[in-house]
Design a protein around this motif. Sequence first.
Motif, PDB file in Angstrom:
ATOM      1  N   VAL A  10     -17.077  -2.733 -29.521  1.00  0.00           N
ATOM      2  CA  VAL A  10     -17.135  -4.154 -29.884  1.00  0.00           C
ATOM      3  C   VAL A  10     -15.819  -4.849 -29.514  1.00  0.00           C
ATOM      4  CG1 VAL A  10     -18.958  -4.163 -31.602  1.00  0.00           C
ATOM      5  CG2 VAL A  10     -16.657  -3.455 -32.279  1.00  0.00           C
ATOM      6  N   GLY A  11     -15.456  -4.679 -28.236  1.00  0.00           N
ATOM      7  CA  GLY A  11     -14.385  -5.487 -27.674  1.00  0.00           C
ATOM      8  C   GLY A  11     -14.937  -6.861 -27.348  1.00  0.00           C
ATOM      9  N   ARG A  12     -14.377  -7.506 -26.325  1.00  0.00           N
ATOM     10  CA  ARG A  12     -14.810  -8.873 -25.983  1.00  0.00           C
ATOM     11  C   ARG A  12     -16.297  -8.948 -25.670  1.00  0.00           C
ATOM     12  NH1 ARG A  12     -15.743 -11.792 -21.417  1.00  0.00           N
ATOM     13  NH2 ARG A  12     -15.294  -9.972 -20.125  1.00  0.00           N
ATOM     14  N   TRP A  13     -16.792  -8.078 -24.763  1.00  0.00           N
ATOM     15  CA  TRP A  13     -18.195  -8.174 -24.354  1.00  0.00           C
ATOM     16  C   TRP A  13     -19.123  -7.635 -25.432  1.00  0.00           C
ATOM     17  CZ3 TRP A  13     -19.845 -11.478 -21.167  1.00  0.00           C
ATOM     18  CH2 TRP A  13     -21.119 -11.390 -20.602  1.00  0.00           C
ATOM     19  N   GLY A  14     -18.689  -6.573 -26.105  1.00  0.00           N
ATOM     20  CA  GLY A  14     -19.501  -6.023 -27.185  1.00  0.00           C
ATOM     21  C   GLY A  14     -19.740  -7.036 -28.291  1.00  0.00           C
ATOM     22  N   THR A  15     -18.736  -7.875 -28.560  1.00  0.00           N
ATOM     23  CA  THR A  15     -18.882  -8.920 -29.578  1.00  0.00           C
ATOM     24  C   THR A  15     -19.988  -9.896 -29.202  1.00  0.00           C
ATOM     25  OG1 THR A  15     -16.546  -8.748 -30.193  1.00  0.00           O
ATOM     26  CG2 THR A  15     -17.673 -10.795 -30.765  1.00  0.00           C
ATOM     27  N   HIS A  16     -20.080 -10.249 -27.918  1.00  0.00           N
ATOM     28  CA  HIS A  16     -21.149 -11.159 -27.469  1.00  0.00           C
ATOM     29  C   HIS A  16     -22.526 -10.511 -27.630  1.00  0.00           C
ATOM     30  CE1 HIS A  16     -18.448 -14.196 -26.081  1.00  0.00           C
ATOM     31  NE2 HIS A  16     -17.910 -13.452 -25.137  1.00  0.00           N
ATOM     32  N   LEU A  17     -22.603  -9.212 -27.394  1.00  0.00           N
ATOM     33  CA  LEU A  17     -23.880  -8.514 -27.566  1.00  0.00           C
ATOM     34  C   LEU A  17     -24.267  -8.447 -29.041  1.00  0.00           C
ATOM     35  CD1 LEU A  17     -23.313  -5.862 -24.823  1.00  0.00           C
ATOM     36  CD2 LEU A  17     -25.391  -7.230 -25.001  1.00  0.00           C
ATOM     37  N   VAL A  18     -23.294  -8.220 -29.914  1.00  0.00           N
ATOM     38  CA  VAL A  18     -23.579  -8.244 -31.353  1.00  0.00           C
ATOM     39  C   VAL A  18     -24.134  -9.604 -31.751  1.00  0.00           C
ATOM     40  CG1 VAL A  18     -22.529  -8.210 -33.653  1.00  0.00           C
ATOM     41  CG2 VAL A  18     -21.884  -6.485 -31.961  1.00  0.00           C
ATOM     42  N   ARG A  19     -23.496 -10.657 -31.290  1.00  0.00           N
ATOM     43  CA  ARG A  19     -23.958 -12.019 -31.614  1.00  0.00           C
ATOM     44  C   ARG A  19     -25.406 -12.234 -31.184  1.00  0.00           C
ATOM     45  NH1 ARG A  19     -24.059 -16.069 -28.105  1.00  0.00           N
ATOM     46  NH2 ARG A  19     -22.459 -15.118 -26.753  1.00  0.00           N
ATOM     47  N   ASN A  20     -25.732 -11.826 -29.978  1.00  0.00           N
ATOM     48  CA  ASN A  20     -27.086 -12.047 -29.464  1.00  0.00           C
ATOM     49  C   ASN A  20     -28.131 -11.204 -30.179  1.00  0.00           C
ATOM     50  OD1 ASN A  20     -27.492 -13.908 -26.945  1.00  0.00           O
ATOM     51  ND2 ASN A  20     -25.477 -12.982 -26.658  1.00  0.00           N
ATOM     52  N   PHE A  21     -27.831  -9.953 -30.433  1.00  0.00           N
ATOM     53  CA  PHE A  21     -28.817  -9.103 -31.109  1.00  0.00           C
ATOM     54  C   PHE A  21     -28.982  -9.481 -32.582  1.00  0.00           C
ATOM     55  CE2 PHE A  21     -28.273  -5.951 -27.558  1.00  0.00           C
ATOM     56  CZ  PHE A  21     -29.610  -5.950 -27.174  1.00  0.00           C
ATOM     57  N   HIS A 131     -29.171 -14.821 -14.668  1.00  0.00           N
ATOM     58  CA  HIS A 131     -28.691 -16.206 -14.661  1.00  0.00           C
ATOM     59  C   HIS A 131     -29.750 -17.093 -14.023  1.00  0.00           C
ATOM     60  CE1 HIS A 131     -26.098 -19.656 -14.164  1.00  0.00           C
ATOM     61  NE2 HIS A 131     -25.059 -19.000 -14.666  1.00  0.00           N
ATOM     62  N   SER A 132     -30.043 -18.217 -14.643  1.00  0.00           N
ATOM     63  CA  SER A 132     -31.089 -19.104 -14.129  1.00  0.00           C
ATOM     64  C   SER A 132     -30.750 -19.626 -12.739  1.00  0.00           C
ATOM     65  CB  SER A 132     -31.319 -20.275 -15.095  1.00  0.00           C
ATOM     66  OG  SER A 132     -30.105 -20.963 -15.358  1.00  0.00           O
ATOM     67  N   ALA A 133     -29.462 -19.804 -12.421  1.00  0.00           N
ATOM     68  CA  ALA A 133     -29.075 -20.263 -11.085  1.00  0.00           C
ATOM     69  C   ALA A 133     -29.383 -19.199 -10.040  1.00  0.00           C
ATOM     70  CB  ALA A 133     -27.587 -20.611 -11.054  1.00  0.00           C
ATOM     71  N   VAL A 134     -29.179 -17.935 -10.379  1.00  0.00           N
ATOM     72  CA  VAL A 134     -29.487 -16.845  -9.445  1.00  0.00           C
ATOM     73  C   VAL A 134     -30.996 -16.748  -9.231  1.00  0.00           C
ATOM     74  CG1 VAL A 134     -29.363 -14.347  -9.092  1.00  0.00           C
ATOM     75  CG2 VAL A 134     -27.382 -15.587  -9.985  1.00  0.00           C
ATOM     76  N   LYS A 282     -30.975 -24.349 -18.950  1.00  0.00           N
ATOM     77  CA  LYS A 282     -29.780 -24.090 -19.750  1.00  0.00           C
ATOM     78  C   LYS A 282     -30.067 -22.902 -20.673  1.00  0.00           C
ATOM     79  CE  LYS A 282     -27.430 -27.588 -18.138  1.00  0.00           C
ATOM     80  NZ  LYS A 282     -26.228 -27.383 -17.302  1.00  0.00           N
ATOM     81  N   ALA A 283     -29.736 -21.730 -20.216  1.00  0.00           N
ATOM     82  CA  ALA A 283     -29.978 -20.520 -20.987  1.00  0.00           C
ATOM     83  C   ALA A 283     -28.812 -19.562 -20.805  1.00  0.00           C
ATOM     84  CB  ALA A 283     -31.281 -19.857 -20.546  1.00  0.00           C
ATOM     85  N   GLU A 284     -28.436 -18.862 -21.867  1.00  0.00           N
ATOM     86  CA  GLU A 284     -27.356 -17.890 -21.776  1.00  0.00           C
ATOM     87  C   GLU A 284     -27.887 -16.620 -21.112  1.00  0.00           C
ATOM     88  OE1 GLU A 284     -24.189 -15.368 -24.543  1.00  0.00           O
ATOM     89  OE2 GLU A 284     -25.781 -16.544 -25.488  1.00  0.00           O
TER      90      GLU A 284
END
Length: 339
Positions: A10-21, A131-134, A282-284
């Motif tokens: 749960v470093g920087r990226w892990g924190t974002h995954l916790v938030r989403n789940f 990513h929606s742009a991709v 507009k989607a994460e």
Amino acid sequence: MKTRLAILGVGRWGTHLVRNFLAHPDAEIVAIADSLPANLTAIKTKFSLDEQSILLTTDWQTIKKQVNLDAIVVVTPASTHYPLIKEALQSGYHVLAEKPLTLDPVECLELTRLAQQQQRQLMIDHTYLFHSAVNQGQSIIKAGKLGELRYGYASRTHLGPVRQDVDALWDLAIHDIAIFNHWLGQYPEKVQAEGQVWLQKNLADVVWVTLFYPNGFQAKIHLCWCNPDKQRKLCIVGSQGTLIFDEMSTDETLTLQKGYLETQGEKFLPQGQAKEVIKIAKAEPLKEVCDHFLRSIETNNTCEFSSGFVATKLVQILTCLSISMERQGEVIDIPPQAF
């Protein structure tokens, strides 16, 4: 039923995954592990986690012994992925892993085959492919709006963070390589790379990459983590226009710059020049990653564009690029992968 998850790291990226789940109606985080107690304290405070319902521990083995799990999310350094993911798959868990899957294509392929044997989902967080742009860009290319595809270029530069475990190639290149492969619908057959070191011995701070595709298309990528001119830009040039994905532009993230050359005698004159800003949802992207992972578990269908096989190929490409750098920019053939 909700999918019961453990998140490892749960470093920087892990924190974002916790938030989403935590926010997903079909997921239940039942455990979080991190080798640093400070990270566990920070995550507990940030999301007001209840230790009566979520086990917080520095030891992944504790989770296996104490908690009933369906899946794990691996957000630890890539050098630790192989043993963690192998053990998880052998224990019957589905796995979502941060990119790269491992640092060795042989290990990647072994894990991919193990997931198949265990009938478990192995998905890799290649975030940009969600990513929606991709996704919109791929539709534009498939529709032939660029005409004959000729070449591509990308820049991924910033001033830190500077990694100490891998060089700029392994830190940054996988994103743009994944997008080029996805948009072109093919993998490069040869690669070439050159790097330069300023900050840390044996870890290149700037890298120049060339990808050679079977149809003659070439892509150039500029990677650097000590350049204050932050860029996140990828383009594909065709005979009828250029598709531009500029992540740093909030209003024009994806644009189609139309135009072509018309011959008049010995002259080449620009024609049809126009700029079209492509509307994107507009989607994460990371939210889409989490949703795809849960749907893959529910339906037992592999996410084709972020599977273990795709991850294996990307690691194989990076490995060949590293060999090219070690050999002062020699062009390296990518051997066929036996899938």
